[in-house]
Scaffold this motif. Structure first.
Motif, PDB file in Angstrom:
ATOM      1  N   LEU A  48      27.743 -57.941  30.313  1.00 47.56           N
ATOM      2  CA  LEU A  48      27.314 -59.186  29.695  1.00 47.56           C
ATOM      3  C   LEU A  48      28.296 -60.327  29.940  1.00 47.56           C
ATOM      4  O   LEU A  48      27.903 -61.483  30.096  1.00 47.56           O
ATOM      5  N   ALA A  49      29.580 -60.018  29.994  1.00 45.56           N
ATOM      6  CA  ALA A  49      30.584 -61.063  30.171  1.00 45.56           C
ATOM      7  C   ALA A  49      30.419 -61.815  31.484  1.00 45.56           C
ATOM      8  O   ALA A  49      30.862 -62.950  31.613  1.00 45.56           O
ATOM      9  N   ALA A  50      29.788 -61.185  32.472  1.00 46.48           N
ATOM     10  CA  ALA A  50      29.596 -61.837  33.767  1.00 46.48           C
ATOM     11  C   ALA A  50      28.525 -62.912  33.705  1.00 46.48           C
ATOM     12  O   ALA A  50      28.450 -63.762  34.584  1.00 46.48           O
ATOM     13  N   ASP A  51      27.700 -62.891  32.678  1.00 45.07           N
ATOM     14  CA  ASP A  51      26.543 -63.775  32.644  1.00 45.07           C
ATOM     15  C   ASP A  51      26.455 -64.674  31.419  1.00 45.07           C
ATOM     16  O   ASP A  51      25.758 -65.690  31.455  1.00 45.07           O
ATOM     17  N   LEU A  52      27.097 -64.308  30.334  1.00 47.07           N
ATOM     18  CA  LEU A  52      26.830 -64.970  29.061  1.00 47.07           C
ATOM     19  C   LEU A  52      27.894 -66.004  28.708  1.00 47.07           C
ATOM     20  O   LEU A  52      29.090 -65.724  28.749  1.00 47.07           O
ATOM     21  N   LEU A  53      27.444 -67.199  28.348  1.00 44.65           N
ATOM     22  CA  LEU A  53      28.307 -68.233  27.791  1.00 44.65           C
ATOM     23  C   LEU A  53      27.785 -68.551  26.399  1.00 44.65           C
ATOM     24  O   LEU A  53      26.608 -68.879  26.228  1.00 44.65           O
ATOM     25  N   VAL A  54      28.638 -68.429  25.406  1.00 46.22           N
ATOM     26  CA  VAL A  54      28.274 -68.773  24.031  1.00 46.22           C
ATOM     27  C   VAL A  54      29.031 -70.031  23.633  1.00 46.22           C
ATOM     28  O   VAL A  54      30.264 -70.024  23.558  1.00 46.22           O
ATOM     29  N   ARG A  55      28.314 -71.094  23.428  1.00 47.01           N
ATOM     30  CA  ARG A  55      28.930 -72.362  23.006  1.00 47.01           C
ATOM     31  C   ARG A  55      29.212 -72.315  21.507  1.00 47.01           C
ATOM     32  O   ARG A  55      28.402 -71.827  20.725  1.00 47.01           O
ATOM     33  N   GLU A  56      30.363 -72.837  21.119  1.00 48.85           N
ATOM     34  CA  GLU A  56      30.768 -72.804  19.720  1.00 48.85           C
ATOM     35  C   GLU A  56      30.036 -73.864  18.898  1.00 48.85           C
ATOM     36  O   GLU A  56      29.577 -74.881  19.417  1.00 48.85           O
TER      37      GLU A  56
END
Length: 337
Positions: free
Chosen positions: A60-68
């Motif tokens: 998942l880390a290769a694809d996911l961006l979670v904005r704060e």
């Protein structure tokens, strides 16, 4: 990409994709808590497959961006990366168009500040945005920060290989182009730039070939009003959606000279202004990092470079204090402005 958006939370495929999925706060929090080696939850697999036909098959880390989350509550912004332009249209609301603004470090700082303010949708404009020497770097950086970027342009540089390659790597959410004429004679009379019509058509050809999400704004003035129908036909020939704009605005310095360029027989009634989200969920930034409630209302303003995020609530306060006092709003009604 998962991001707060006003009171909602959105799941987006990537910053250039037009569709998204609304998710509850609990699922946003679940994604926010994941570590790089965690497998994607079942519901995320289902959402990606149903919304975009996408199979998640990498860590998942290769694809996911979670904005704060942001405590400032902004969702959209526009940014004049530079006021310089390769055209010299007499009716331009910018008035004097100077090539000046922030250096690269300042641009990066400004983009991070806008992200931290909660900005998800960002319009990059000018002047002519695509001719700024750091446009490409700024555009890519905005994508890295998880912003949905709309670019407003005259289209004169769309034919160039570096721009085409940039938009192939990072697709814009939207590309808005202005149309100033349907023939070389008229277009170049408006832009006061020899050969501009040919470059514009080459840009349209490139955008259509590359499948870019273009919208066309037909700008009607006294110089090109006789070609309105032909300009609309040009838009339809390319298959791009379009809007027709017939009413001019004064310059940002308050000078009224653009109003003399209006084609009076083509002007349309304006609805009476009843308020908007300027300064509340939206703000505008000039090339120097000075933020105001919108492109037209530039006073008062705050300096995001020297004052930072804590200055932004002053813009919201301006909006809140206006309330239903119409004398504090932009004023127009009927054909006036």
């Amino acid at each position: 990409m998962a991001s707060p958006f006003l009171s909602d939370y959105l799941l987006l495929l990537h910053p250039g994709h037009p569709s998204g999925v609304r998710i509850p706060e609990a699922r946003y929090n679940e994604l926010r808590a994941l570590t790089g080696l965690d497998a994607a939850p079942v519901w995320l697999h289902d959402a990606a497959r149903q919304a975009w036909g996408l199979t998640l098959d990498r860590p998942l880390a290769a694809d996911l961006l979670v904005r704060e989350r942001s405590r400032y509550g902004y969702a959209k912004a526009s940014w004049e990366i530079n006021l310089g332009c390769d055209y010299d249209c007499a009716f331009c609301y910018l008035g004097e168009k100077r090539f000046e603004g922030l250096d690269w470090e300042g641009k990066q700082q400004l983009l991070r500040t806008m992200r931290d303010a909660g900005v998800l949708w960002l319009q990059i404009t000018g002047g002519e945005a695509l001719i700024d020497r750091e446009f490409g770097a700024a555009y890519e950086y905005a994508h890295q920060l998880g912003m949905m970027v709309q670019v407003s342009s005259n289209g004169s540089s769309l034919r160039k290989a570096p721009i085409r390659e940039l938009f192939a790597r990072h697709r814009p959410y939207r590309l808005t182009l202005s149309v100033y004429g349907a023939t070389a004679e008229t277009y170049e009379k408006v832009t006061r730039n020899r050969g501009s019509f040919g470059r514009f058509l080459e840009g349209l050809d490139a955008a259509r070939a590359d499948g870019l999400p273009v919208r066309l704004n037909v700008i009607v003035s006294d110089y090109n009003a006789h070609e309105v129908d032909d300009m609309v036909a040009l838009c339809e020939r390319y298959g791009f959606p379009h809007q027709v704009f017939t009413n001019m605005s004064p310059t940002i310095d308050g000078e009224a000279n653009p109003l003399a360029s209006q084609a009076e027989t083509h002007m349309t009634p304006r609805s009476v202004f009843t308020g908007c989200n300027a300064g509340h969920t939206f703000f505008h930034v000039n090339p120097h990092g000075i933020a105001s409630i919108c492109k037209v209302g530039r006073d008062p303003s705050v300096n995001l470079i020297t004052e930072g995020l804590d200055a932004l609530p002053r813009l919201a306060k301006l909006y809140q204090e206006a309330g239903d006092r119409r004398e504090l709003y932009c004023q127009h009604g009927g054909y006036g402005s």
